[in-house]
Design a protein around this motif. Structure first.
Motif, PDB file in Angstrom:
ATOM      1  N   LEU A 192       0.837  -1.198   0.000  1.00 10.97           N
ATOM      2  CA  LEU A 192       0.000   0.000   0.000  1.00 10.97           C
ATOM      3  C   LEU A 192       0.869   1.244   0.000  1.00 10.97           C
ATOM      4  CD1 LEU A 192      -1.319   1.042   3.459  1.00 10.97           C
ATOM      5  CD2 LEU A 192       0.070  -1.017   3.264  1.00 10.97           C
ATOM      6  N   LEU A 193       0.291   2.326  -0.493  1.00 18.09           N
ATOM      7  CA  LEU A 193       0.952   3.627  -0.496  1.00 18.09           C
ATOM      8  C   LEU A 193       0.300   4.523   0.535  1.00 18.09           C
ATOM      9  CD1 LEU A 193       1.264   4.413  -4.327  1.00 18.09           C
ATOM     10  CD2 LEU A 193       3.062   3.562  -2.804  1.00 18.09           C
ATOM     11  N   VAL A 194       1.114   5.293   1.215  1.00 13.04           N
ATOM     12  CA  VAL A 194       0.605   6.379   2.041  1.00 13.04           C
ATOM     13  C   VAL A 194       0.938   7.670   1.305  1.00 13.04           C
ATOM     14  CG1 VAL A 194       0.720   7.571   4.251  1.00 13.04           C
ATOM     15  CG2 VAL A 194       0.874   5.072   4.166  1.00 13.04           C
ATOM     16  N   ASP A 195      -0.085   8.275   0.735  1.00 14.57           N
ATOM     17  CA  ASP A 195      -0.010   9.494  -0.081  1.00 14.57           C
ATOM     18  C   ASP A 195       0.580   9.212  -1.465  1.00 14.57           C
ATOM     19  OD1 ASP A 195      -1.176  11.198   1.746  1.00 14.57           O
ATOM     20  OD2 ASP A 195       0.726  11.760   2.679  1.00 14.57           O
ATOM     21  N   CYS A 196       0.202  10.048  -2.394  1.00 14.98           N
ATOM     22  CA  CYS A 196       0.774  10.035  -3.746  1.00 14.98           C
ATOM     23  C   CYS A 196       0.585  11.454  -4.281  1.00 14.98           C
ATOM     24  CB  CYS A 196       0.072   9.006  -4.630  1.00 14.98           C
ATOM     25  SG  CYS A 196       0.883   8.756  -6.222  1.00 14.98           S
ATOM     26  N   GLY A 197       1.523  12.331  -3.918  1.00 13.61           N
ATOM     27  CA  GLY A 197       1.372  13.750  -4.203  1.00 13.61           C
ATOM     28  C   GLY A 197       2.099  14.195  -5.455  1.00 13.61           C
TER      29      GLY A 197
ATOM     30  N   ALA B 291      -3.973  -0.617  -1.824  1.00  8.43           N
ATOM     31  CA  ALA B 291      -4.678   0.593  -1.372  1.00  8.43           C
ATOM     32  C   ALA B 291      -3.710   1.759  -1.339  1.00  8.43           C
ATOM     33  CB  ALA B 291      -5.282   0.366   0.017  1.00  8.43           C
ATOM     34  N   VAL B 292      -4.282   2.947  -1.274  1.00 10.09           N
ATOM     35  CA  VAL B 292      -3.520   4.162  -0.986  1.00 10.09           C
ATOM     36  C   VAL B 292      -4.264   4.915   0.109  1.00 10.09           C
ATOM     37  CG1 VAL B 292      -4.658   5.413  -2.883  1.00 10.09           C
ATOM     38  CG2 VAL B 292      -2.568   6.322  -1.889  1.00 10.09           C
ATOM     39  N   VAL B 293      -3.528   5.311   1.115  1.00 12.42           N
ATOM     40  CA  VAL B 293      -4.092   6.098   2.215  1.00 12.42           C
ATOM     41  C   VAL B 293      -3.680   7.546   1.999  1.00 12.42           C
ATOM     42  CG1 VAL B 293      -4.178   6.451   4.709  1.00 12.42           C
ATOM     43  CG2 VAL B 293      -3.941   4.135   3.786  1.00 12.42           C
TER      44      VAL B 293
ATOM     45  N   VAL C 180      -3.008  11.212  -7.193  1.00 19.11           N
ATOM     46  CA  VAL C 180      -3.820  10.007  -7.002  1.00 19.11           C
ATOM     47  C   VAL C 180      -4.704   9.689  -8.211  1.00 19.11           C
ATOM     48  CG1 VAL C 180      -5.677   9.005  -5.614  1.00 19.11           C
ATOM     49  CG2 VAL C 180      -3.730  10.102  -4.499  1.00 19.11           C
ATOM     50  N   PRO C 181      -5.386  10.668  -8.860  1.00 15.31           N
ATOM     51  CA  PRO C 181      -6.203  10.306 -10.025  1.00 15.31           C
ATOM     52  C   PRO C 181      -5.404   9.620 -11.131  1.00 15.31           C
ATOM     53  CG  PRO C 181      -6.803  12.481  -9.250  1.00 15.31           C
ATOM     54  CD  PRO C 181      -5.574  12.080  -8.488  1.00 15.31           C
ATOM     55  N   ALA C 182      -4.167  10.020 -11.339  1.00 19.17           N
ATOM     56  CA  ALA C 182      -3.336   9.358 -12.338  1.00 19.17           C
ATOM     57  C   ALA C 182      -3.023   7.923 -11.908  1.00 19.17           C
ATOM     58  CB  ALA C 182      -2.031  10.134 -12.544  1.00 19.17           C
ATOM     59  N   LEU C 183      -2.887   7.720 -10.602  1.00 18.70           N
ATOM     60  CA  LEU C 183      -2.640   6.377 -10.085  1.00 18.70           C
ATOM     61  C   LEU C 183      -3.870   5.492 -10.294  1.00 18.70           C
ATOM     62  CD1 LEU C 183      -0.375   4.871  -8.531  1.00 18.70           C
ATOM     63  CD2 LEU C 183      -1.584   5.461  -6.431  1.00 18.70           C
TER      64      LEU C 183
ATOM     65  N   ARG D 260      -8.235   0.796  -3.788  1.00 19.17           N
ATOM     66  CA  ARG D 260      -8.951   1.380  -2.636  1.00 19.17           C
ATOM     67  C   ARG D 260      -8.242   2.667  -2.222  1.00 19.17           C
ATOM     68  NH1 ARG D 260      -9.514  -2.941   2.056  1.00 19.17           N
ATOM     69  NH2 ARG D 260     -10.829  -1.259   2.905  1.00 19.17           N
ATOM     70  N   ILE D 261      -9.023   3.705  -1.923  1.00 19.80           N
ATOM     71  CA  ILE D 261      -8.468   4.978  -1.476  1.00 19.80           C
ATOM     72  C   ILE D 261      -9.102   5.305  -0.133  1.00 19.80           C
ATOM     73  CG2 ILE D 261      -8.042   7.393  -2.022  1.00 19.80           C
ATOM     74  CD1 ILE D 261      -8.611   6.752  -4.925  1.00 19.80           C
ATOM     75  N   LEU D 262      -8.305   5.332   0.915  1.00 17.30           N
ATOM     76  CA  LEU D 262      -8.797   5.587   2.262  1.00 17.30           C
ATOM     77  C   LEU D 262      -8.441   7.011   2.679  1.00 17.30           C
ATOM     78  CD1 LEU D 262      -8.688   2.454   2.018  1.00 17.30           C
ATOM     79  CD2 LEU D 262      -8.093   2.382   4.452  1.00 17.30           C
ATOM     80  N   CYS D 263      -9.407   7.700   3.269  1.00 17.46           N
ATOM     81  CA  CYS D 263      -9.156   9.049   3.785  1.00 17.46           C
ATOM     82  C   CYS D 263     -10.300   9.435   4.713  1.00 17.46           C
ATOM     83  CB  CYS D 263      -9.032  10.069   2.650  1.00 17.46           C
ATOM     84  SG  CYS D 263     -10.521  10.261   1.656  1.00 17.46           S
ATOM     85  N   THR D 264     -10.139  10.529   5.433  1.00 17.40           N
ATOM     86  CA  THR D 264     -11.199  11.011   6.314  1.00 17.40           C
ATOM     87  C   THR D 264     -12.339  11.613   5.499  1.00 17.40           C
ATOM     88  OG1 THR D 264     -10.221  13.209   6.525  1.00 17.40           O
ATOM     89  CG2 THR D 264      -9.494  11.534   8.109  1.00 17.40           C
ATOM     90  N   ALA D 265     -13.483  11.817   6.141  1.00 16.31           N
ATOM     91  CA  ALA D 265     -14.646  12.395   5.461  1.00 16.31           C
ATOM     92  C   ALA D 265     -14.354  13.807   4.965  1.00 16.31           C
ATOM     93  CB  ALA D 265     -15.848  12.413   6.411  1.00 16.31           C
ATOM     94  N   GLU D 266     -13.622  14.590   5.749  1.00 14.16           N
ATOM     95  CA  GLU D 266     -13.315  15.969   5.348  1.00 14.16           C
ATOM     96  C   GLU D 266     -12.395  15.993   4.135  1.00 14.16           C
ATOM     97  OE1 GLU D 266     -13.796  15.796   9.861  1.00 14.16           O
ATOM     98  OE2 GLU D 266     -12.791  14.641   8.284  1.00 14.16           O
TER      99      GLU D 266
END
Length: 734
Positions: free
Chosen positions: A312-317, A342-344, A356-359, A367-373
């Motif tokens: 999994l990846l954490v961020d992809c900026g 997944a990517v968090v 991330v959209p390019a990924l 799977r893309i995990l993040c907070t609701a905000e």
């Protein structure tokens, strides 16, 4: 051969004639030089007397031979009066240079000599030439004036066009964001319709929300949710009958079951019991962590975590200031040769989430995990990136940049829609299984709305990745600071950002005080303050800080910060401390109202994007109006790229320069220009406190500059922390 005085004078007059005939006005005229000299002898001599530069030039050339006669010496004398007297004599008396016995007798009274007649004709010719030259100069000046006005109008039109294009881009970004959210919402409803587990999870969430927050407001989120669940299964808890929707109560009554039994059934459907596979061999127990971007630089943050078969990846900026072909994390290819589970996403800033959209275009089922905000902010940020990509290519083509023909946008609107549909809202404190016994838990990181750190657990091994963090001591108006969960304490490896890990620097609280004092002095002196600010995070922080300090002060919010601020308000509705940005003197600026508000607003604050004052942006437009006003101020509130307009303005202000080039327009700078460090990143002291509180076995510094990291690492080692180099790290289970 020795030249006679007469020959010297003839040569001097010829030289003066050459000067006149070689001027710009006469250069193209077909003039007989010999006739011109004969007709203009007297006036050419007067020209010598009337021009100091001509005399200097002639003296350099003829000074040695001019000694042949006193009148020649006086003609070239530096004193204008002396030269004028000699010119008058030589012009009137052609025999003035002859020996006395050769002098011609004077012309009888009443008869005009041929010389006099020639002088009169010469005078008329010179008058005509002067008149013609004057007319030509007037026409030339008029044409140059029209040309200058045309150039100014073209430059002004280009600035307006750029500004309107950016306004259109922002409006399109906002509408595309809403459209993308609508499509994603429809997709979610369709998923609920077809997936009983997701529908049951949504129902459980609704029931928990109906009960409301637990009485203890200081509990962490996971503890609060546990208390809420306990309340739900207690059938006689007063909140059950008080807050549950009437249809639910009627349905339970008709079915003859209690709330605890119903909740147990629904939760079982939402989360069926699963036996997680064990990590059997030693190899699978190894966890490898590799920064693929944002390790020893700021931007393009991306961390690959591998545990057994899980990846999994954490961020992809994205990387700011890079060509589109190089805006991905620099070593992302290392993650793309195999599958990704997944990517968090830690938060919605482009340097952490912008690629991330390019990924997703390469991994459609990622799977893309993040907070609701963060999920609410990403459609706006990603659609804005699409517009930036398009504008970058268009501007390069307009400049004739050949490399622009090979530039391709990393993603477009279709990829944004696909990425938004893959978002999985993950509450902080909830442990989410990724695969193969690997799980992730988000925790509050501060920094901006929705920002989170993540604890990745693989068997007995735990890795904590902070993302961007702020410390509670920073006392931000929009968000709190980091809240470290129990699962992070004593972890095997901590990856912590190090943006501002250098020693020194003024504490943020003092910078805020200095900022507020400057705003107060400026507005109290009937001036206006322009604060160029980043659309996400900084703009909202500035407005909320000003609202708290100066209730009722007129504040305008312009640019993309408008829609982001509305998301801030929407996402905090129902909280104990909802964020209220607009109202009480704070209003949005519609592009069509910008000029009118500029004319009517005589005192107050304008918070506008972009933060680096990109040409054509709302901030740049306001700067054209603010900078020439000595009563006003332009306050830089954040980081500036070295080549940005904001950085150039700061340099010029330090040099006390009077003018500033903004998008090709020269602007007089009379306003106060100052810079303030209102960072949302933890400083050195805060970072040290976070490391102490986590107490990891090993620490790796990321998201910073190598030289600063090296010094901070030495500091942490002196405090008995083990700091590993920024790069690939392996963790073996204990």
């Amino acid at each position: 051969m020795t030249s006679t005085p007469g020959q010297v004078l003839t040569d001097i007059i010829a030289a003066v004639a050459d000067i006149v005939l070689n001027t710009e006005a006469n250069r193209d005229r077909r003039v007989d030089r010999k006739a011109f000299v004969q007709e203009n002898r007297r006036n050419l001599l007067r020209l010598v007397a009337g021009s100091h530069d001509v005399r200097v030039s002639l003296a350099t050339r003829f000074g040695a031979v001019a000694t042949a006669h006193r009148l020649l010496e006086e003609l070239l004398d530096a004193d204008a009066a002396t030269s004028d007297r000699a010119a008058g004599i030589l012009g009137e008396d052609r025999s003035a240079l002859l020996p006395r016995h050769q002098a011609t007798s004077p012309t009888p009274s009443g008869e005009a000599s041929s010389a006099d007649r020639g002088d009169a004709a010469t005078e008329k010719t010179i008058v005509r030439l002067r008149r013609d030259n004057a007319l030509m100069r007037a026409k030339r000046d008029e044409a140059n004036g029209r040309l200058d006005n045309a150039r100014k109008e073209i430059a002004d039109w280009r600035r307006r066009h750029t500004s309107l294009a950016q306004d259109l881009d922002e409006a399109t970004t906002e509408s595309e964001g809403l459209r993308t959210e609508l499509v994603a919402e429809r997709e979610r409803w369709q998923t609920l319709h077809n997936d009983p587990s997701r529908a049951a999870e949504t129902l459980v969430g609704a029931l928990r929300s109906a009960v409301g927050p637990a009485p203890e407001t200081d509990l962490r989120e996971q503890d609060r949710m546990a208390t809420v669940t306990e309340e739900l299964v207690t059938a006689d808890h007063p909140k059950v009958t008080e807050n549950l929707p009437e249809p639910v109560l009627l349905a339970l009554k008709a079915a003859g079951i209690g709330i605890s039994e119903f909740l147990g059934i629904v939760e079982a459907i939402a989360s069926p019991p699963v036996t997680a596979p064990l990590l059997l061999d030693t190899h699978e127990r190894e966890v490898t962590v590799t920064p693929l971007g944002g390790g020893t630089e700021i931007g393009g943050s991306c961390i690959l975590v591998e545990a057994g078969q899980a990846r999994l990846l954490v961020d992809c900026g994205s990387r700011p200031g890079q060509p589109l072909s190089r805006c991905a994390p620099p070593h992302l290819e290392a993650a793309l040769h195999e599958h990704l589970d997944a990517v968090v996403i830690t938060h919605a800033h482009n340097d952490h989430a912008g690629y991330v959209p390019a990924l997703v275009a390469q991994y459609p089922h990622l799977r893309i995990l993040c907070t609701a905000e963060t999920a609410a902010l990403l459609p706006t940020m990603w659609n804005d990136s699409v517009k930036v990509f398009e504008r970058t290519i268009t501007d390069a083509l307009r400049r004739g940049d050949a490399d622009a023909l090979n530039e391709v946008a990393p993603y477009r609107s279709a990829q944004v829609k696909a990425a938004v549909q893959r978002l999985e809202v993950t509450p902080v404190g909830r442990v989410v299984e990724i695969t193969d016994g690997v799980s992730a838990e988000l925790f509050p990181a501060g920094h901006i709305l929705g920002a989170a750190g993540v604890v990745v657990t693989a068997g007995p091994s735990r890795v904590t990745i902070t993302g961007d963090v702020s410390h509670p001591s920073q006392d931000q108006a929009s968000v709190g600071g980091i809240s470290i969960p129990a699962s992070a304490r004593g972890c095997d490896l901590l990856l912590i950002e190090s943006t501002y890990c250098r020693p020194g620097g003024r504490p943020r609280t003092l910078e805020v005080e200095r900022f507020l004092a400057t705003v107060y002095d400026t507005v109290n002196g009937d001036g206006r303050v322009l604060v160029p600010a980043f659309a996400l995070g900084r703009a909202q922080e500035v407005v909320l800080t000003l609202r708290t300090a100066f209730p009722g002060m007129p504040i305008l919010v312009d640019g993309l910060a408008r829609s982001v601020s509305r998301i801030y308000e929407q996402q905090t509705v129902g909280r104990d401390n909802p964020l209220t940005i607009f109202g009480d003197g704070v209003q949005e600026v519609a592009p069509r109202e910008r000029r009118e508000l500029n004319a009517s607003m005589r005192r107050g604050v304008i918070v506008a994007t972009s933060g680096m004052m990109a040409p054509g942006s709302p901030a740049a437009t306001w700067a054209e109006w603010i900078l020439p006003d000595p009563r006003s101020a332009l306050l830089i509130s954040g980081y500036q790229d070295a080549e940005s307009a904001g950085a150039e303005l700061i340099r010029l202000a330090e040099q006390n320069s009077a003018t500033f080039d903004l998008g090709g327009q020269r602007i007089d700078v009379r306003a106060n220009v100052a810079k303030f460090a209102l960072s949302a990143h933890a400083d050195r002291k805060g970072l040290g406190q976070i490391v102490t509180e986590v107490g990891p076995r090993q620490t790796m510094l990321v998201h910073g500059l190598r030289s600063s990291q090296r010094e901070f690492a030495d500091h942490l080692r002196l405090r008995s922390f083990q700091v590993v180099p920024t790069g690939r790290a392996q963790i073996r289970s204990r």
